[in-house]
Design an enzyme around this catalytic site. Structure first.
Site, PDB file in Angstrom:
ATOM      1  N   GLU A 100      -6.110   3.443   7.554  1.00 32.72           N
ATOM      2  CA  GLU A 100      -6.442   2.096   8.037  1.00 32.72           C
ATOM      3  C   GLU A 100      -5.863   1.947   9.440  1.00 32.72           C
ATOM      4  OE1 GLU A 100      -4.482  -1.041   5.860  1.00 32.72           O
ATOM      5  OE2 GLU A 100      -2.616   0.068   5.706  1.00 32.72           O
ATOM      6  N   ARG A 106      -2.208 -11.070  -4.778  1.00 33.51           N
ATOM      7  CA  ARG A 106      -1.649  -9.883  -4.108  1.00 33.51           C
ATOM      8  C   ARG A 106      -0.145 -10.044  -3.907  1.00 33.51           C
ATOM      9  NH1 ARG A 106      -4.344  -7.938   1.428  1.00 33.51           N
ATOM     10  NH2 ARG A 106      -3.227  -9.752   2.235  1.00 33.51           N
ATOM     11  N   LYS A 138       2.656  -5.291   0.374  1.00 38.23           N
ATOM     12  CA  LYS A 138       2.714  -5.979   1.676  1.00 38.23           C
ATOM     13  C   LYS A 138       4.152  -6.444   1.873  1.00 38.23           C
ATOM     14  CE  LYS A 138      -0.176  -9.044   4.427  1.00 38.23           C
ATOM     15  NZ  LYS A 138      -0.316  -8.217   5.615  1.00 38.23           N
TER      16      LYS A 138
HETATM   17  N1  PXG Z   1      -3.853  -3.459   6.586  1.00 42.34           N
HETATM   18  C1  PXG Z   1      -2.622  -3.892   6.871  1.00 42.34           C
HETATM   19  C2  PXG Z   1      -1.531  -2.908   7.041  1.00 42.34           C
HETATM   20  C3  PXG Z   1      -2.376  -5.265   6.998  1.00 42.34           C
HETATM   21  O1  PXG Z   1      -1.149  -5.713   7.270  1.00 42.34           O
HETATM   22  C4  PXG Z   1      -4.725  -5.669   6.550  1.00 42.34           C
HETATM   23  C5  PXG Z   1      -4.895  -4.310   6.420  1.00 42.34           C
HETATM   24  C6  PXG Z   1      -5.880  -6.582   6.306  1.00 42.34           C
HETATM   25  O2  PXG Z   1      -5.705  -7.267   5.073  1.00 42.34           O
HETATM   26  P1  PXG Z   1      -6.301  -8.710   4.813  1.00 42.34           P
HETATM   27  O3  PXG Z   1      -5.934  -8.989   3.410  1.00 42.34           O
HETATM   28  O4  PXG Z   1      -5.657  -9.648   5.796  1.00 42.34           O
HETATM   29  O5  PXG Z   1      -7.754  -8.598   5.019  1.00 42.34           O
HETATM   30  C7  PXG Z   1      -3.445  -6.173   6.833  1.00 42.34           C
HETATM   31  C8  PXG Z   1      -3.220  -7.642   6.972  1.00 42.34           C
HETATM   32  C9  PXG Z   1      -0.216 -10.441  11.473  1.00 42.34           C
HETATM   33  C10 PXG Z   1      -1.147 -10.368  10.338  1.00 42.34           C
HETATM   34  O6  PXG Z   1       0.387 -11.505  11.667  1.00 42.34           O
HETATM   35  C11 PXG Z   1      -1.339  -9.190   9.677  1.00 42.34           C
HETATM   36  C12 PXG Z   1      -2.199  -9.128   8.606  1.00 42.34           C
HETATM   37  C13 PXG Z   1      -2.864 -10.251   8.206  1.00 42.34           C
HETATM   38  C14 PXG Z   1      -2.668 -11.437   8.886  1.00 42.34           C
HETATM   39  C15 PXG Z   1      -1.806 -11.506   9.966  1.00 42.34           C
HETATM   40  O7  PXG Z   1      -0.061  -9.440  12.166  1.00 42.34           O
HETATM   41  N2  PXG Z   1      -2.334  -7.930   8.002  1.00 42.34           N
END
Ligand code: PXG
Length: 290
Positions: free
Chosen positions: A182, A50, A149
């Protein structure tokens, strides 16, 4: 703690990057949030893939191969003696001139921080979250694709502020057509009529790695999984609802915009998936110590 920056480890207080880095000046960069469980880095290949897709979308040249970045992540965990923890992998456009042209930045910087994870309080998992829909709409694909991201998280931060102002921990974000996209840092699922439903990625969600893992676990458990557009009405009438993310794992939702969801307690299927996810985290991933 030792922080990896461009091939070297620095003590926490010496881990610094230039004020001319376009990651700081313009949010020009990308990141991944990764977990380590039981001495292994969970879903490392998926996170690296990713990261490279985000880089490709921004025409950002990562100065390391996929294999070299993976090795650097594992090494950063090892150097910091991480068994269960959190890894923040960041690639910035690097230092350049003032002015937003990325062509003026000679080389991207790679930063890896491996430390402790700040978990949601246990009560959220036991009792479920109370969340709201916020006015800030998820970024349009045609403006800033939510699949990237990037280091520019203001869209999500604005939504988080709106949730916080209403006394909530998370926010449901709709897209410009009014369909559920989301939450600010998590994907969203509902259960309805024995089916697990999550918005399609084109609704404006990140390609969540926890989302994909939970969809696989649900299918393995014989639960039909579907990606369909959802409206707030669908959320209000769900039997169960939960959020997924690397940080949160699976967290039940019991109230949305004042409407009680299902029984008002974390649902049976949600609890099953939480257990299956937790079991998977303990046995799979890239070993840190050999
Ligand atoms: N949507 C958004 C906008 C994110 O930033 C997810 C969904 C979930 O994705 P994953 O691949 O983690 O299942 C994310 C992920 C933090 C932090 O420090 C944020 C995320 C992941 C880990 C830590 O706020 N966001």
């Amino acid at each position: 703690m030792k922080v990896y920056i461009d091939g070297q480890f620095y003590a926490e207080r010496d881990a610094k990057i230039s004020v001319f880095d376009h990651g700081l000046l313009y949010g020009d960069g990308i990141f991944e949030g990764i977990r380590a469980y039981n001495g292994r880095v969970f879903k490392l290949d998926e996170h690296i893939e990713r990261l490279f897709c985000s880089a490709q979308a921004l025409l950002l040249k990562i100065p390391l191969s996929r294999a070299a970045i993976s090795r650097a992540v594992v090494e950063t965990c090892r150097v910091n003696r991480v068994r269960d923890g959190y890894v923040r992998l960041v690639v910035t456009r690097g230092p350049g001139t003032l002015g937003l042209n990325p062509n003026r930045c000679k080389k991207a910087s790679v930063i890896i921080i491996a430390g402790k994870i700040q978990l949601y309080p246990k009560s959220y998992y036991e009792h479920g979250l109370d969340i709201i829909t916020v006015p800030t709409v998820r970024n349009l694909h045609s403006a800033l694709n939510p699949a990237i991201k990037s280091l520019n998280y203001l869209n999500n931060i604005l939504a988080k502020i709106e949730a916080n102002n209403a006394g909530c921990e998370e926010a449901v974000m709709l897209n410009s057509e009014g369909f559920v996209a989301e939450c600010t840092g998590d994907n969203l699922f509902i259960l309805k009529g024995g089916r697990l439903i999550t918005p399609p990625l084109y609704a404006g969600a990140l390609y969540g790695i926890t989302r994909a893992t939970v969809m696989d676990l649900a299918r393995e458990a014989g639960l039909p999984v579907e990606e369909s557009n959802l409206t707030r009405y669908d959320l209000f009438n769900a039997e169960e609802c939960f959020l997924t993310g690397t940080g949160a794992e699976l967290v039940p939702v019991v109230k949305i915009d004042g409407r009680v969801i299902g029984s008002g307690r974390p649902g049976r299927i949600t609890r099953r998936l939480v257990a299956d996810y937790h079991a998977l985290t303990q046995i799979s991933g890239e070993p840190i110590y050999r």
